[in-house]
Structures are given as C-alpha cells and as structure tokens.
Write a protein that holds these residues in place. Structure first.
Motif, PDB file in Angstrom:
ATOM      1  N   ILE A   1       0.863  -1.175   0.000  1.00  0.00           N
ATOM      2  CA  ILE A   1       0.000   0.000   0.000  1.00  0.00           C
ATOM      3  C   ILE A   1       0.905   1.232   0.000  1.00  0.00           C
ATOM      4  O   ILE A   1       1.767   1.374   0.870  1.00  0.00           O
ATOM      5  CB  ILE A   1      -0.910   0.034   1.235  1.00  0.00           C
ATOM      6  N   SER A   2       0.722   2.108  -0.963  1.00  0.00           N
ATOM      7  CA  SER A   2       1.589   3.285  -1.095  1.00  0.00           C
ATOM      8  C   SER A   2       0.835   4.569  -0.754  1.00  0.00           C
ATOM      9  O   SER A   2      -0.285   4.783  -1.220  1.00  0.00           O
ATOM     10  CB  SER A   2       2.141   3.380  -2.522  1.00  0.00           C
TER      11      SER A   2
ATOM     12  N   ALA B   1      -2.821   9.809   2.379  1.00  0.00           N
ATOM     13  CA  ALA B   1      -2.536   8.879   3.472  1.00  0.00           C
ATOM     14  C   ALA B   1      -3.795   8.084   3.771  1.00  0.00           C
ATOM     15  O   ALA B   1      -4.729   8.585   4.380  1.00  0.00           O
ATOM     16  CB  ALA B   1      -2.078   9.625   4.714  1.00  0.00           C
ATOM     17  N   GLN B   2      -3.823   6.846   3.328  1.00  0.00           N
ATOM     18  CA  GLN B   2      -5.004   6.011   3.520  1.00  0.00           C
ATOM     19  C   GLN B   2      -5.320   5.888   5.001  1.00  0.00           C
ATOM     20  O   GLN B   2      -4.486   5.488   5.805  1.00  0.00           O
ATOM     21  CB  GLN B   2      -4.762   4.612   2.934  1.00  0.00           C
TER      22      GLN B   2
ATOM     23  N   ALA C   1      -4.997   5.912  -0.865  1.00  0.00           N
ATOM     24  CA  ALA C   1      -3.655   5.445  -1.220  1.00  0.00           C
ATOM     25  C   ALA C   1      -3.400   5.806  -2.683  1.00  0.00           C
ATOM     26  O   ALA C   1      -4.311   6.221  -3.397  1.00  0.00           O
ATOM     27  CB  ALA C   1      -3.543   3.949  -0.994  1.00  0.00           C
ATOM     28  N   VAL C   2      -2.153   5.651  -3.123  1.00  0.00           N
ATOM     29  CA  VAL C   2      -1.840   5.898  -4.524  1.00  0.00           C
ATOM     30  C   VAL C   2      -1.361   4.591  -5.152  1.00  0.00           C
ATOM     31  O   VAL C   2      -0.479   3.929  -4.616  1.00  0.00           O
ATOM     32  CB  VAL C   2      -0.768   7.003  -4.682  1.00  0.00           C
ATOM     33  N   PHE C   3      -1.971   4.232  -6.275  1.00  0.00           N
ATOM     34  CA  PHE C   3      -1.657   2.963  -6.924  1.00  0.00           C
ATOM     35  C   PHE C   3      -1.117   3.143  -8.341  1.00  0.00           C
ATOM     36  O   PHE C   3      -0.902   2.161  -9.033  1.00  0.00           O
ATOM     37  CB  PHE C   3      -2.906   2.068  -6.964  1.00  0.00           C
TER      38      PHE C   3
ATOM     39  N   PRO D   1      -1.222  14.705  -9.776  1.00  0.00           N
ATOM     40  CA  PRO D   1      -2.045  15.826  -9.291  1.00  0.00           C
ATOM     41  C   PRO D   1      -1.624  16.318  -7.912  1.00  0.00           C
ATOM     42  O   PRO D   1      -1.726  17.517  -7.624  1.00  0.00           O
ATOM     43  CB  PRO D   1      -3.468  15.221  -9.254  1.00  0.00           C
ATOM     44  N   ILE D   2      -1.145  15.412  -7.059  1.00  0.00           N
ATOM     45  CA  ILE D   2      -0.700  15.815  -5.730  1.00  0.00           C
ATOM     46  C   ILE D   2       0.576  16.646  -5.837  1.00  0.00           C
ATOM     47  O   ILE D   2       0.757  17.643  -5.126  1.00  0.00           O
ATOM     48  CB  ILE D   2      -0.475  14.576  -4.846  1.00  0.00           C
TER      49      ILE D   2
END
Length: 210
Positions: free
Chosen positions: A121-122, A140-141, A165-167, A174-175
């Motif tokens: 998980i990223s 941040a999940q 999260a980012v996958f 965008p962040i």
C-alpha cells in the motif's frame, strides 16, 4: 487499624514521596525557545530512519513505482534513498528531493499480508520547510501517518490531506502539482523556504514526525 492497613498507608506515603522528589510536579517550568513554534507540541524523539534493506525495496517496489522513479530522476528529482525504521520489514519510504530543492517527496510503502499474499500500500507525502514551520500535501489512507492524526495535526494552512492510497503515477501527479501551487502561494506571502540537501532532509523531517 491492623498491621495490614498500616502497611498499605506506608506504601502510599512512600509512593507519594517518590513522586514529589523524582517527578517534581509543582516545579515551575522555564520557557523554551520551542514554545512559539508550530513544532512545540510534537515529540522531541529523534527520527531513526535507516537505509531500508535493498532486497526488500527492490523485491517489493510496485512496477508502477519503479517506472515513476525513473521518470522522476529524468525530470531532475534527486533520489536520496529508501528508508525504513531500524529492523523493520513492513515499511519503507522512497525519498526524493525536488529539482528546485524546496520540497521533499516521499513515496511511503506499507507491506500487508504474508508470504505469497503480500500487498504493498503506497501513500504520498510532499513537504516544504521554513525556519519554524512546514507545508505538507499528502495522500494517506486512513490517516496512516502519525503526523496526520490526533492533537498534533497540522493546521489547515499547513496540511492538505487526501484520504486515499496511490496505486499509479496518475494519482501521484495531481498531488505534486497541488503542492507546487500551494508552495507558490506560500512564497507570494513572503515565506522564505529552507533549501533542502541530501544532508539536511532527514533532520528536517525529524522535526515533523518521530
């Protein structure tokens, strides 16, 4: 009162005396130079990040993140390294300095599951610093980072948090752009940003989270 009651009273009195002598609960505390700092409420515990075991980062880095790493380096991002807590095999942060040396980008990876069923998980965290404050744009999940929850949560001006999260690279870009916009707005107010180097990036982060 029997012998048992007297023993209990003696124990209570001894404990109270120890607290008064050792802890000094009524001692007047001196003013610290940190008192007016946004970091004042944060733990003053050093950040113990060490180089992550190479075999862990190489073996578990998601393919999309490996490709993004190459692209970022081609764009001028300086890969500082993969860091984890000492003796930790379920977490590492891939750390980059932005080309303008005004931001540090962390791809934070958490490993869930056991052998044969591990999932990475990223999260993404981007920081910029002044002398006594910071700006953070992050995914941040579930608010996974300690910094993003509880009494020490940054102010709305300091923090833009996305609970996910980012996958994929498409979620990261965008962040990154959002942080650039916020950084520009910060500088237009006259904020002087700290120049980041490979040597001071971890000490800078240590003032934010521990």
């Amino acid at each position: 009162m029997g012998p048992g009651g007297i023993a209990v009273l003696v124990l209570i009195a001894s404990a109270a005396a120890y607290i008064l002598v050792a802890e000094k609960p009524f001692r007047k505390k001196g003013r610290s130079p940190w008192d007016d700092s946004p970091f004042a409420g944060l733990a003053k515990v050093p950040l113990h990040l060490v180089q992550a075991p190479p075999e862990m980062a190489e073996r578990l880095t998601p393919p999309w993140q490996a490709e993004l790493t190459q692209k970022l380096r081609q764009e001028g991002y300086d890969l500082v390294g993969d860091y984890s807590y000492s003796s930790t095999l379920f977490f590492w942060a891939r750390t980059f300095l932005a080309p303008d040396r005004k931001s540090v980008l962390l791809l934070v990876n958490w490993v869930e599951g056991k052998e044969g069923g591990k999932v990475v998980i990223s999260n993404l965290e981007i920081y910029s610093f002044t002398g006594n404050s910071f700006l953070l744009t992050a995914c941040a999940q579930d608010g996974a980072a300690k910094l993003l929850t509880g009494a020490n949560r940054p102010t709305e001006e300091q923090l833009s948090l996305h609970l996910k999260a980012v996958f994929a690279e498409s979620a990261v870009r965008p962040i990154v752009e959002e942080h650039r916009r916020r950084l520009k707005a910060w500088e237009e107010k006259g904020t002087i940003l700290r120049e980041l180097t490979r040597e001071n990036v971890l000490p800078s982060l240590s003032k934010v989270f521990s």
